[in-house]
Design a protein around this motif. Structure first.
Motif, short mmCIF file in Angstrom:
data_model
loop_
_atom_site.label_atom_id
_atom_site.label_comp_id
_atom_site.label_asym_id
_atom_site.label_seq_id
_atom_site.Cartn_x
_atom_site.Cartn_y
_atom_site.Cartn_z
N TYR A 16 0.83 -1.22 0.00
CA TYR A 16 0.00 0.00 0.00
C TYR A 16 0.86 1.26 0.00
CZ TYR A 16 -3.78 -3.23 1.07
OH TYR A 16 -4.69 -4.27 1.03
N GLU A 180 -2.20 4.47 -3.63
CA GLU A 180 -1.57 3.95 -2.42
C GLU A 180 -1.02 2.56 -2.74
OE1 GLU A 180 -4.38 6.24 0.86
OE2 GLU A 180 -4.76 4.12 0.49
N HIS A 184 -4.30 -0.05 -3.94
CA HIS A 184 -5.30 1.03 -3.88
C HIS A 184 -4.91 2.07 -4.92
CE1 HIS A 184 -6.44 0.46 0.69
NE2 HIS A 184 -6.84 -0.53 -0.07
#
Length: 201
Positions: A16, A180, A184
């Motif tokens: 992430y 991210e 993400h």
């Protein structure tokens, strides 16, 4: 029992990323420095950021690999984060422990979420803050991160009901762009919350 999060985090790459969540960065600007708990914190990007601002930070996660990477990132940034292996389905919440509790993209079955939110309300000090950014059920249409199981996604109405009586400093439902790490990335549908526990009379 296999721990899929431990397996996911057992790589050199920070899946992430190492940068904090954008909403968290804006939400904590006016917070007084104090004791902060990050739940379901994964590889530590948010906890390490908060430590760099001078908060006293503890990170809880269910994956030892995530906690190990949190320590590694903290060392890299020259800060200290306390890490604790915790299963939110079983953890005991102590009363009035935290000035703020941070909950960024930590998704659980509804019964575990509700248990966690009840625990958070108990564990916050009077005047303390709950700060979260979570994927809503609409996120299934986007496919840019988060669980693919609707039950694991957040119902914003449930959040409002759980924190009924708290001061709402911020509450927003809608689209955001998030980059991210590899898991993400892209436009997403989220609910953002900043709820403050009212001071005791």
């Amino acid at each position: 029992m296999t721990n899929s999060w431990h397996e996911r985090f057992s790589t050199e790459e920070y899946v992430y990323g190492k940068e904090p969540n954008e909403f968290l960065v804006s939400a904590v600007q006016e917070l007084p420095k104090g004791k902060v708990l990050c739940i379901a914190e994964g590889e530590g990007r948010n906890a390490v950021y908060l430590a760099s601002l001078g908060f006293d930070v503890t990170s809880w996660d269910f994956a030892q690999a995530g906690l190990d990477k949190t320590k590694q990132l903290a060392d890299e940034k020259g800060v200290v984060v306390t890490t604790e292996l915790r299963d939110l389905a079983e953890v005991t919440w102590e009363e009035g422990q935290w000035d703020a509790i941070i909950h960024i993209f930590g998704h659980f079955p509804r019964n575990v979420l509700d248990r966690t939110l009840v625990g958070i309300k108990k564990a916050l000090k009077p005047g303390g803050f709950y700060i979260s950014e979570l994927y809503t059920k609409e996120q299934l249409r986007y496919g840019t991160g988060g669980p693919r199981n609707e039950e694991m996604l957040c119902d914003p109405i449930n959040l409002l009901k759980q924190f009924n009586g708290y001061f709402v400093k911020h509450f927003h439902i809608g689209e955001v762009n998030r980059v991210e790490g590899q898991l993400h990335t892209g436009t997403a549908h989220v609910v953002q919350s900043v709820f403050q526990k009212r001071e005791e009379d």
